[in-house]
Design a protein around this motif. Sequence first.
Motif, mmCIF file in Angstrom:
data_model
loop_
_atom_site.group_PDB
_atom_site.id
_atom_site.type_symbol
_atom_site.label_atom_id
_atom_site.label_comp_id
_atom_site.label_asym_id
_atom_site.label_seq_id
_atom_site.Cartn_x
_atom_site.Cartn_y
_atom_site.Cartn_z
ATOM 1 N N SER A 143 0.844 -1.193 0.000
ATOM 2 C CA SER A 143 0.000 0.000 0.000
ATOM 3 C C SER A 143 0.879 1.243 0.000
ATOM 4 O O SER A 143 2.059 1.180 0.338
ATOM 5 N N THR A 144 0.276 2.363 -0.394
ATOM 6 C CA THR A 144 1.014 3.628 -0.408
ATOM 7 C C THR A 144 0.476 4.520 0.710
ATOM 8 O O THR A 144 -0.709 4.473 1.046
ATOM 9 N N HIS A 145 1.368 5.324 1.266
ATOM 10 C CA HIS A 145 1.009 6.212 2.367
ATOM 11 C C HIS A 145 1.725 7.538 2.203
ATOM 12 O O HIS A 145 2.846 7.586 1.686
ATOM 13 N N GLN A 146 1.094 8.600 2.669
ATOM 14 C CA GLN A 146 1.769 9.888 2.775
ATOM 15 C C GLN A 146 2.122 10.074 4.241
ATOM 16 O O GLN A 146 1.252 9.986 5.108
ATOM 17 N N LEU A 147 3.401 10.294 4.524
ATOM 18 C CA LEU A 147 3.873 10.420 5.893
ATOM 19 C C LEU A 147 4.530 11.773 6.112
ATOM 20 O O LEU A 147 5.041 12.388 5.176
ATOM 21 N N SER A 148 4.546 12.194 7.357
ATOM 22 C CA SER A 148 5.249 13.405 7.780
ATOM 23 C C SER A 148 6.209 13.008 8.891
ATOM 24 O O SER A 148 5.775 12.514 9.928
ATOM 25 N N TRP A 149 7.489 13.180 8.639
ATOM 26 C CA TRP A 149 8.518 12.871 9.631
ATOM 27 C C TRP A 149 9.385 14.090 9.843
ATOM 28 O O TRP A 149 9.491 14.963 8.971
ATOM 29 N N ASN A 150 10.064 14.128 10.986
ATOM 30 C CA ASN A 150 11.067 15.148 11.240
ATOM 31 C C ASN A 150 12.436 14.557 10.950
ATOM 32 O O ASN A 150 12.773 13.491 11.458
ATOM 33 N N VAL A 151 13.203 15.252 10.126
ATOM 34 C CA VAL A 151 14.551 14.822 9.784
ATOM 35 C C VAL A 151 15.529 15.742 10.488
ATOM 36 O O VAL A 151 15.427 16.968 10.386
ATOM 37 N N ILE A 152 16.472 15.152 11.226
ATOM 38 C CA ILE A 152 17.456 15.945 11.971
ATOM 39 C C ILE A 152 18.762 15.976 11.198
ATOM 40 O O ILE A 152 19.336 14.927 10.878
ATOM 41 N N ILE A 153 19.221 17.177 10.906
ATOM 42 C CA ILE A 153 20.501 17.360 10.216
ATOM 43 C C ILE A 153 21.510 17.892 11.230
ATOM 44 O O ILE A 153 21.305 18.965 11.817
ATOM 45 N N PRO A 154 22.611 17.145 11.443
ATOM 46 C CA PRO A 154 23.641 17.597 12.390
ATOM 47 C C PRO A 154 24.280 18.914 11.949
ATOM 48 O O PRO A 154 24.326 19.234 10.754
ATOM 49 N N THR A 155 24.796 19.647 12.906
ATOM 50 C CA THR A 155 25.402 20.953 12.666
ATOM 51 C C THR A 155 26.463 20.927 11.571
ATOM 52 O O THR A 155 26.511 21.801 10.710
ATOM 53 N N GLU A 156 27.322 19.889 11.569
ATOM 54 C CA GLU A 156 28.414 19.828 10.583
ATOM 55 C C GLU A 156 27.934 19.722 9.136
ATOM 56 O O GLU A 156 28.661 20.039 8.206
ATOM 57 N N LYS A 157 26.683 19.324 8.907
ATOM 58 C CA LYS A 157 26.135 19.212 7.553
ATOM 59 C C LYS A 157 25.489 20.516 7.097
ATOM 60 O O LYS A 157 25.060 20.626 5.955
ATOM 61 N N LEU A 158 25.412 21.507 7.974
ATOM 62 C CA LEU A 158 24.681 22.732 7.667
ATOM 63 C C LEU A 158 25.506 23.792 6.954
ATOM 64 O O LEU A 158 24.983 24.826 6.593
ATOM 65 N N GLU A 159 26.763 23.550 6.725
ATOM 66 C CA GLU A 159 27.604 24.550 6.071
ATOM 67 C C GLU A 159 27.310 24.657 4.581
ATOM 68 O O GLU A 159 27.743 25.580 3.923
ATOM 69 N N VAL A 160 26.572 23.703 4.051
ATOM 70 C CA VAL A 160 26.250 23.704 2.629
ATOM 71 C C VAL A 160 24.942 24.444 2.398
ATOM 72 O O VAL A 160 24.155 24.643 3.307
ATOM 73 N N GLU A 161 24.729 24.856 1.132
ATOM 74 C CA GLU A 161 23.524 25.616 0.824
ATOM 75 C C GLU A 161 22.752 24.968 -0.318
ATOM 76 O O GLU A 161 23.267 24.110 -1.022
ATOM 77 N N GLY A 162 21.518 25.428 -0.504
ATOM 78 C CA GLY A 162 20.699 25.069 -1.656
ATOM 79 C C GLY A 162 20.511 23.581 -1.850
ATOM 80 O O GLY A 162 20.069 22.878 -0.957
ATOM 81 N N LEU A 163 20.880 23.108 -3.062
ATOM 82 C CA LEU A 163 20.649 21.714 -3.432
ATOM 83 C C LEU A 163 21.443 20.745 -2.571
ATOM 84 O O LEU A 163 20.996 19.630 -2.326
ATOM 85 N N LEU A 164 22.617 21.159 -2.106
ATOM 86 C CA LEU A 164 23.408 20.262 -1.262
ATOM 87 C C LEU A 164 22.730 20.034 0.081
ATOM 88 O O LEU A 164 22.764 18.932 0.619
ATOM 89 N N LEU A 165 22.078 21.048 0.623
ATOM 90 C CA LEU A 165 21.324 20.890 1.864
ATOM 91 C C LEU A 165 20.126 19.979 1.623
ATOM 92 O O LEU A 165 19.849 19.085 2.414
ATOM 93 N N GLN A 166 19.446 20.196 0.513
ATOM 94 C CA GLN A 166 18.306 19.333 0.166
ATOM 95 C C GLN A 166 18.773 17.886 0.010
ATOM 96 O O GLN A 166 18.111 16.971 0.485
ATOM 97 N N LYS A 167 19.923 17.679 -0.608
ATOM 98 C CA LYS A 167 20.474 16.328 -0.764
ATOM 99 C C LYS A 167 20.753 15.707 0.607
ATOM 100 O O LYS A 167 20.434 14.540 0.840
#
Length: 178
Positions: free
Chosen positions: A3-27
């Motif tokens: 079956s298919t479902h639409q879900l809402s989750w919280n994704v935690i990004i560590p501080t060290e991954k936040l130095e990137v912008e735009g598409l790299l952050l989305q990735k």
Amino acid sequence: MYSTHQLSWNVIIPTEKLEVEGLLLQKAIVIRLLEDFAFKKASKDLGYFMYVTTLKKIGEGIVRKHTGDVIFPVEFNCVTFKILRGETLEGVVHKILKQGVFLRCGPTDKVFLSHQKMVDYKYMPGENPFFINEKMPRIKKGTVVRFIVVGARYVEEEKEFQVVVSLEGDYLGPVLKG
């Protein structure tokens, strides 16, 4: 089953991954979502998490006060697999015991078919044990078996479903190839 479902989750990004912008952050958010999805494996209500199909929305990040990590609310669509009582399914035998056989069906290998639910089958011991019946093909390792689900329960600690099945009914048993 699937079956298919639409879900809402919280994704935690560590501080060290936040130095990137735009598409790299989305990735980084998508990669973390997929890692979390694989780690969760299953839930009692939805079954096994198979795969993410569509990323619907990434919300604004909220900074955690003590760590500096950022929580992003993410909405996505996914496919799940859940075995339900009364379903007729097929599985592949992977383990044979005197008491019955274990089958693989979808993502689970904890599908048990008791010898008591295999009408007229007899256990044949040996190096490669099997079950035999005069009217039907043997049930041995690698045999595809069509069965009906008698019951299923979710084990939270293992994030696994344990399933009990039967061959009692029409058109159930080993599936002939060809």
